[in-house]
Motif scaffolding. Sequence first.
Motif, PDB file in Angstrom:
ATOM      1  N   ALA A  11       0.690  -1.096   0.094  1.00 41.10           N
ATOM      2  CA  ALA A  11       0.009  -0.057   0.032  1.00 41.10           C
ATOM      3  C   ALA A  11       0.785   1.209   0.031  1.00 41.10           C
ATOM      4  CB  ALA A  11      -0.791   0.047   1.299  1.00 41.10           C
ATOM      5  N   GLU A  12       1.871   1.343   0.813  1.00 38.83           N
ATOM      6  CA  GLU A  12       2.761   2.311   0.778  1.00 38.83           C
ATOM      7  C   GLU A  12       3.431   2.634  -0.234  1.00 38.83           C
ATOM      8  OE1 GLU A  12       5.454   2.064   4.068  1.00 38.83           O
ATOM      9  OE2 GLU A  12       6.653   3.833   3.535  1.00 38.83           O
ATOM     10  N   ARG A  13       4.056   1.688  -0.847  1.00 33.74           N
ATOM     11  CA  ARG A  13       4.760   1.873  -2.236  1.00 33.74           C
ATOM     12  C   ARG A  13       3.911   2.101  -3.362  1.00 33.74           C
ATOM     13  NH1 ARG A  13       9.930  -0.859  -4.180  1.00 33.74           N
ATOM     14  NH2 ARG A  13       9.890  -0.281  -6.227  1.00 33.74           N
ATOM     15  N   ALA A  14       2.578   1.734  -3.210  1.00 36.65           N
ATOM     16  CA  ALA A  14       1.584   2.368  -4.453  1.00 36.65           C
ATOM     17  C   ALA A  14       0.935   3.367  -4.263  1.00 36.65           C
ATOM     18  CB  ALA A  14       0.507   0.878  -4.600  1.00 36.65           C
ATOM     19  N   GLY A  15       1.167   3.910  -2.833  1.00 37.00           N
ATOM     20  CA  GLY A  15       0.707   5.032  -2.438  1.00 37.00           C
ATOM     21  C   GLY A  15      -0.786   5.011  -2.236  1.00 37.00           C
ATOM     22  N   VAL A  16      -1.438   3.867  -1.934  1.00 37.17           N
ATOM     23  CA  VAL A  16      -2.863   3.870  -1.538  1.00 37.17           C
ATOM     24  C   VAL A  16      -2.978   3.169  -0.281  1.00 37.17           C
ATOM     25  CG1 VAL A  16      -3.329   3.457  -4.161  1.00 37.17           C
ATOM     26  CG2 VAL A  16      -2.869   1.376  -2.588  1.00 37.17           C
ATOM     27  N   SER A  17      -4.255   2.964   0.243  1.00 37.67           N
ATOM     28  CA  SER A  17      -4.673   2.319   1.502  1.00 37.67           C
ATOM     29  C   SER A  17      -4.610   0.754   1.381  1.00 37.67           C
ATOM     30  CB  SER A  17      -6.024   2.760   1.986  1.00 37.67           C
ATOM     31  OG  SER A  17      -6.901   1.965   1.294  1.00 37.67           O
ATOM     32  N   ILE A  18      -4.447   0.244   2.370  1.00 39.12           N
ATOM     33  CA  ILE A  18      -4.281  -1.321   2.682  1.00 39.12           C
ATOM     34  C   ILE A  18      -5.653  -2.025   1.958  1.00 39.12           C
ATOM     35  CG2 ILE A  18      -2.876  -1.249   4.390  1.00 39.12           C
ATOM     36  CD1 ILE A  18      -5.173  -2.177   6.094  1.00 39.12           C
ATOM     37  N   ALA A  19      -6.900  -1.167   2.100  1.00 39.27           N
ATOM     38  CA  ALA A  19      -8.225  -1.737   1.663  1.00 39.27           C
ATOM     39  C   ALA A  19      -8.194  -1.685  -0.005  1.00 39.27           C
ATOM     40  CB  ALA A  19      -9.216  -0.608   2.123  1.00 39.27           C
ATOM     41  N   THR A  20      -7.419  -0.815  -0.434  1.00 45.50           N
ATOM     42  CA  THR A  20      -7.386  -0.832  -1.843  1.00 45.50           C
ATOM     43  C   THR A  20      -6.474  -1.874  -2.628  1.00 45.50           C
ATOM     44  OG1 THR A  20      -7.680   1.727  -1.994  1.00 45.50           O
ATOM     45  CG2 THR A  20      -6.729   0.768  -3.803  1.00 45.50           C
ATOM     46  N   VAL A  21      -5.565  -2.141  -1.817  1.00 48.10           N
ATOM     47  CA  VAL A  21      -4.654  -3.361  -2.011  1.00 48.10           C
ATOM     48  C   VAL A  21      -5.378  -4.607  -1.998  1.00 48.10           C
ATOM     49  CG1 VAL A  21      -2.753  -4.700  -1.389  1.00 48.10           C
ATOM     50  CG2 VAL A  21      -2.391  -2.313  -1.229  1.00 48.10           C
ATOM     51  N   SER A  22      -5.919  -4.753  -0.927  1.00 47.42           N
ATOM     52  CA  SER A  22      -7.132  -5.914  -0.960  1.00 47.42           C
ATOM     53  C   SER A  22      -7.968  -5.985  -1.889  1.00 47.42           C
ATOM     54  CB  SER A  22      -7.697  -5.896   0.665  1.00 47.42           C
ATOM     55  OG  SER A  22      -8.278  -7.091   0.586  1.00 47.42           O
ATOM     56  N   PHE A  23      -8.701  -4.953  -2.381  1.00 44.01           N
ATOM     57  CA  PHE A  23      -9.558  -4.921  -3.278  1.00 44.01           C
ATOM     58  C   PHE A  23      -8.823  -5.241  -4.753  1.00 44.01           C
ATOM     59  CE2 PHE A  23     -12.279  -1.863  -0.862  1.00 44.01           C
ATOM     60  CZ  PHE A  23     -13.092  -2.955  -0.353  1.00 44.01           C
ATOM     61  N   ALA A  24      -7.831  -4.506  -4.907  1.00 41.63           N
ATOM     62  CA  ALA A  24      -7.172  -4.972  -6.330  1.00 41.63           C
ATOM     63  C   ALA A  24      -6.903  -6.439  -6.469  1.00 41.63           C
ATOM     64  CB  ALA A  24      -5.508  -4.036  -6.245  1.00 41.63           C
ATOM     65  N   PHE A  25      -6.629  -7.083  -5.625  1.00 43.84           N
ATOM     66  CA  PHE A  25      -6.600  -8.509  -5.690  1.00 43.84           C
ATOM     67  C   PHE A  25      -7.890  -9.230  -5.683  1.00 43.84           C
ATOM     68  CE2 PHE A  25      -2.267  -7.661  -4.236  1.00 43.84           C
ATOM     69  CZ  PHE A  25      -1.552  -8.322  -5.047  1.00 43.84           C
ATOM     70  N   SER A  26      -8.898  -8.951  -4.649  1.00 42.51           N
ATOM     71  CA  SER A  26      -9.979  -9.744  -4.695  1.00 42.51           C
ATOM     72  C   SER A  26     -11.034  -9.245  -5.370  1.00 42.51           C
ATOM     73  CB  SER A  26     -10.323  -9.675  -3.343  1.00 42.51           C
ATOM     74  OG  SER A  26     -10.692  -8.489  -2.653  1.00 42.51           O
ATOM     75  N   GLN A  27     -11.278  -8.017  -5.604  1.00 42.78           N
ATOM     76  CA  GLN A  27     -12.365  -7.591  -6.618  1.00 42.78           C
ATOM     77  C   GLN A  27     -11.862  -6.630  -7.554  1.00 42.78           C
ATOM     78  OE1 GLN A  27     -15.971  -6.760  -4.213  1.00 42.78           O
ATOM     79  NE2 GLN A  27     -14.750  -7.403  -2.346  1.00 42.78           N
ATOM     80  N   PRO A  28     -10.953  -6.896  -8.471  1.00 37.05           N
ATOM     81  CA  PRO A  28     -10.165  -6.062  -9.259  1.00 37.05           C
ATOM     82  C   PRO A  28     -11.284  -5.077  -9.970  1.00 37.05           C
ATOM     83  CG  PRO A  28      -9.760  -8.417  -9.841  1.00 37.05           C
ATOM     84  CD  PRO A  28     -10.790  -8.454  -8.966  1.00 37.05           C
ATOM     85  N   HIS A  29     -12.404  -5.329 -10.375  1.00 38.10           N
ATOM     86  CA  HIS A  29     -13.172  -4.623 -11.232  1.00 38.10           C
ATOM     87  C   HIS A  29     -13.638  -3.360 -10.221  1.00 38.10           C
ATOM     88  CE1 HIS A  29     -15.793  -7.233  -8.995  1.00 38.10           C
ATOM     89  NE2 HIS A  29     -16.694  -6.212  -8.815  1.00 38.10           N
ATOM     90  N   ARG A  30     -13.348  -3.309  -8.821  1.00 37.89           N
ATOM     91  CA  ARG A  30     -13.896  -2.294  -8.087  1.00 37.89           C
ATOM     92  C   ARG A  30     -12.740  -1.155  -7.683  1.00 37.89           C
ATOM     93  NH1 ARG A  30     -16.658  -3.216  -2.500  1.00 37.89           N
ATOM     94  NH2 ARG A  30     -15.860  -1.210  -2.442  1.00 37.89           N
ATOM     95  N   VAL A  31     -11.659  -1.459  -8.433  1.00 33.84           N
ATOM     96  CA  VAL A  31     -10.638  -0.386  -8.402  1.00 33.84           C
ATOM     97  C   VAL A  31     -10.396   0.156  -9.741  1.00 33.84           C
ATOM     98  CG1 VAL A  31      -9.640  -1.366  -6.420  1.00 33.84           C
ATOM     99  CG2 VAL A  31      -8.647  -1.954  -8.608  1.00 33.84           C
ATOM    100  N   ARG A  32      -9.947   1.365  -9.997  1.00 34.56           N
ATOM    101  CA  ARG A  32      -9.590   1.849 -11.462  1.00 34.56           C
ATOM    102  C   ARG A  32      -8.469   1.425 -11.821  1.00 34.56           C
ATOM    103  NH1 ARG A  32      -7.555   7.457 -10.565  1.00 34.56           N
ATOM    104  NH2 ARG A  32      -9.594   7.864  -9.457  1.00 34.56           N
ATOM    105  N   GLU A  33      -8.501   1.116 -13.067  1.00 36.59           N
ATOM    106  CA  GLU A  33      -7.447   0.361 -13.781  1.00 36.59           C
ATOM    107  C   GLU A  33      -6.100   0.829 -13.394  1.00 36.59           C
ATOM    108  OE1 GLU A  33      -8.022  -0.796 -17.689  1.00 36.59           O
ATOM    109  OE2 GLU A  33      -6.013  -1.257 -18.087  1.00 36.59           O
ATOM    110  N   SER A  34      -5.885   2.109 -13.413  1.00 38.91           N
ATOM    111  CA  SER A  34      -4.444   2.719 -13.027  1.00 38.91           C
ATOM    112  C   SER A  34      -4.093   2.594 -11.629  1.00 38.91           C
ATOM    113  CB  SER A  34      -4.571   4.176 -13.137  1.00 38.91           C
ATOM    114  OG  SER A  34      -5.312   4.900 -12.576  1.00 38.91           O
ATOM    115  N   THR A  35      -5.102   2.528 -10.870  1.00 36.58           N
ATOM    116  CA  THR A  35      -4.651   2.210  -9.393  1.00 36.58           C
ATOM    117  C   THR A  35      -4.415   0.739  -9.320  1.00 36.58           C
ATOM    118  OG1 THR A  35      -6.514   3.658  -9.082  1.00 36.58           O
ATOM    119  CG2 THR A  35      -5.774   2.346  -7.089  1.00 36.58           C
ATOM    120  N   ARG A  36      -5.077  -0.026  -9.995  1.00 38.69           N
ATOM    121  CA  ARG A  36      -4.923  -1.611  -9.804  1.00 38.69           C
ATOM    122  C   ARG A  36      -3.619  -1.879 -10.117  1.00 38.69           C
ATOM    123  NH1 ARG A  36      -7.545  -4.419 -14.032  1.00 38.69           N
ATOM    124  NH2 ARG A  36      -9.107  -3.151 -13.443  1.00 38.69           N
ATOM    125  N   ASN A  37      -3.163  -1.201 -11.564  1.00 39.41           N
ATOM    126  CA  ASN A  37      -1.970  -1.530 -12.047  1.00 39.41           C
ATOM    127  C   ASN A  37      -0.735  -1.124 -11.079  1.00 39.41           C
ATOM    128  OD1 ASN A  37      -2.891  -2.759 -14.150  1.00 39.41           O
ATOM    129  ND2 ASN A  37      -2.988  -0.960 -15.285  1.00 39.41           N
TER     130      ASN A  37
END
Lengths: 356, 356
Positions: A11-37
Motif C-alpha cells: 500500500a505504501e509503495r503504491a501510494g494507496v490504502s491497504i483496503a485498496t490493495v486488498s480490493f485490487a486482488f480480490s475484486q479487481p473491477h472495483r478499483v480504477r485500472e490505473s490504481t490497480r496496476n
Amino acid sequence: MVKGPTVYDVAERAGVSIATVSFAFSQPHRVRESTRNSVLDAARELGYVPSASARGLAKGRTGALGLFSFDFLNLLPEAETDRTAIGGAPDDFLRFPVWVDEVQRGVELECFSRGYALMIGGGNKASGERAVTDIAGRVDGLIIFPRTIPAEVTRRISARIPVVELSDPEGESSLHRVTTDNASGIRQLMEHLIGFHRFRKFMFVSIPTADTEARYNAYSAVLAAHGLAVQPPLESRPGTSAVTAELIAELQDSGSLPDCFVCANDQEAVVVLETLKAAGIPVPDRVAVTGFDGIVAGRLVKPTLTTVRQPMELIGRTAVDILIDTLTDPPASPAHRQLPVSLAVRESCGCRGEGD
Amino acid sequence: MVKGPTVYDVAERAGVSIATVSFAFSQPHRVRESTRNSVLDAARELGYVPSASARGLAKGRTGALGLFSFDFLNLLPEAETDRTAIGGAPDDFLRFPVWVDEVQRGVELECFSRGYALMIGGGNKASGERAVTDIAGRVDGLIIFPRTIPAEVTRRISARIPVVELSDPEGESSLHRVTTDNASGIRQLMEHLIGFHRFRKFMFVSIPTADTEARYNAYSAVLAAHGLAVQPPLESRPGTSAVTAELIAELQDSGSLPDCFVCANDQEAVVVLETLKAAGIPVPDRVAVTGFDGIVAGRLVKPTLTTVRQPMELIGRTAVDILIDTLTDPPASPAHRQLPVSLAVRESCGCRGEGD
DNA sequence: ATGAAAGCGCTAACAT
DNA sequence: ATGTTAGCGCTTTCAT
C-alpha cells in the motif's frame, strides 16, 4: 528468511490504502485500472506473497480441504516389521499403491481443478487424535478414511466443518459419506464363480472387521440362494502372512481345500496367492482365488487377480464434490453417494483374463 | 456449520483468561495441573478446535510444509488426449504412479513423522503462478519439481520461505536442491550394455529438454571412451507414441536399427517397448531397450524393463529434511544433497532379470 | 473509487 | 501461576 512484505508495504509503495490493495486482488473491477496496476506493480516489485493465515482468519475460511490419511503401511510399527513377509520380496508388492493412495489421487485432482488446496495429514494410533484435530483446524472441510478416528473426535470436528467419511454402507453415521456397492460387486463375482466356473465349495478370507462385513454378508446370501454351504471365514491377519500360511496348511492336510478362496480385499488375496504358491498348490488349477478392490498389485501377481474393481479415483473426487457442495449451501441432512463397482475377470479364477 | 468455539469460550467456561487457555495447550507445565485440567475439560466439552489461521498469524509460522506438484498427466489437455496411445490400453500404464507420485509419498511420510502437515498444491500452465503463490502463502517451506515454475516466481517465493527444488545437477540455482547422480547411473548402465552384452550400436531416445541433458552427456561420454559412434538422439515427444512409431519405422526400413535403445526415462522406454512390439520387432532379441527412473510400470511391461533406479522416496524425504533443517537454523548457502542411483537389470536388455 | 477502522482467534511479552 | 494487552496480516463494512 527475511520477513516478507505485507499489504502495508504494498500500500505504501503504491501510494494507496491497504483496503485498496486488498480490493485490487480480490475484486479487481472495483478499483480504477490505473490504481490497480500500480498496486500490482508494487506487489510484484516487492515480491508480495499474501499470508494465507491472515486471510483465513479474516475471512473465516481457509480455501483448503483436508485429507486425513492414517498411514497404514508405514507408520504402524507392526506393519514395518512384516514388510518382507509377502513372497520374500521385501521391496515389492507392499510398495505399490494401495486403495488409499488411489483414492488420494482422486481427491488431489478434484481439489486442484476446483481451485482448492489440499492439506494432507497423517498419523498413527499414538499421534492420531491431535494430528487430526490439527489438520481440522486448517481446513474448510475434511475427508477421512473409515474407522481411523474415534467417533467422538469425528463428531467434535464435524460440528465445526463438514466431514466426509469414506466408508461401507453399513456404518450408521451422521457424517457425509461416499460408499461403493459392495454387495452388488460380490454378487457379480459369485455368479461368475458359481455359474460359469461351477465352483461349489468356497472359503471367505478376511480379518473380522466391519470393513468386510457387507462383503461377507452378500457372499453368504449368494451361497445360500444357491443352496451351497457357508463355511466360517478364514481369519487371516493383515500383513501377517505367516498366520495365513498356517491356516492354509491345515486345510491342505485335512484335505479340505475349497474350490475357491474369496478374499475380502486384494491385499488379502495377494497374500493367499503367494502362500498357495509357496505351498505348491497350483492356482487356479487346484484352487481359485479372488480379491476385492482393484489395486495395482492385482495385475502384477501371477496369475493376475480376478477381483471387483472399485472406482477409487472417483471415490476421492466425489468426496471433494460433497464438501464443496456443502460449503456452498449446507444440506439439511448428511449426503450419501453410493458408487458402482465392476467385475474384473482375470486369471486367478481360471479365465484367461486378457482384457481388463 | 455453526461457528466453532474459540479460546474466549473455553476461557470463560473454565473460568480463566485466554492466555491460560493458550498456555494449557502449548506449555502445559507452566500451568497448575488443576487449572490445566479444567481448561482441557472445558475445551473437550465445547468441542474446541484451534484455528490454524489464527495460530499461524500470531506465531508467524504455520507448521506446514508445501509440495507444489504440476499435474503432468491429468491437467494438461495434451496428455489427456493421448491417454489411450500406449499399447491400446486406455486405462493402463498411465494410471500407474510415476516419478512424481513416488517422490510425493516420501515427502508425506517424512512430514508426518516429523510432525508437519503437508499442503499439496497443483496447477497447470494457466493456473500455475497464482496456484504456487497461493500455496507458498500457506506454508513454512516449499518443495517444487524442476522446471514447473518460472524462475522469477520461484525467486520471489524463496525470499519469503525456503524452497527446495528437486532437480538435475546441471541447473545453476540459488535454491536448495536435491539431485541424483544421473551420470553415474548411466555409466553403470552403459558398462553393462557394452561390457556384458557387447552391444555396439546405440540410440538415445529423449525429448530434447534440460531434464535429460545430464543423462545424454554421460551416455555420449561413455560411448566416446569406448570408441563407439554417437548417433543423434531420437527425439520422441512425451506421450505421443505416434511420433515414436514413425521414427522407429523409418529406422527399420532403412535397416539401421541399433542394438539397443537407451531411453532417457522409463516412460519413454515403455512407449518404445510397445512400439517395437506393435512393429513386430522382438525385444530383447532383435533390439534391447533400457529406461531410467525405476517407476512401477517398468516391472509390468513384458519384457520387464532394465533401468536405473532412483531413490524416489528418499528424494522426497531428503527435501523435507532440508526444509526443516533450514527452518531450525538457516544455512549460509543453499543446501545441495546428491543421492545415489542403482542399476536394475531386468529382461529388456537380454538378461533374465529375476531379482530386482 | 478509495480510505478508516473494526475485528478474525491466537500467541507472547509484560504485569501482577 | 495467571491475567492484560498488543499485535500478527488481511477482509470488510461504513464513510467519504
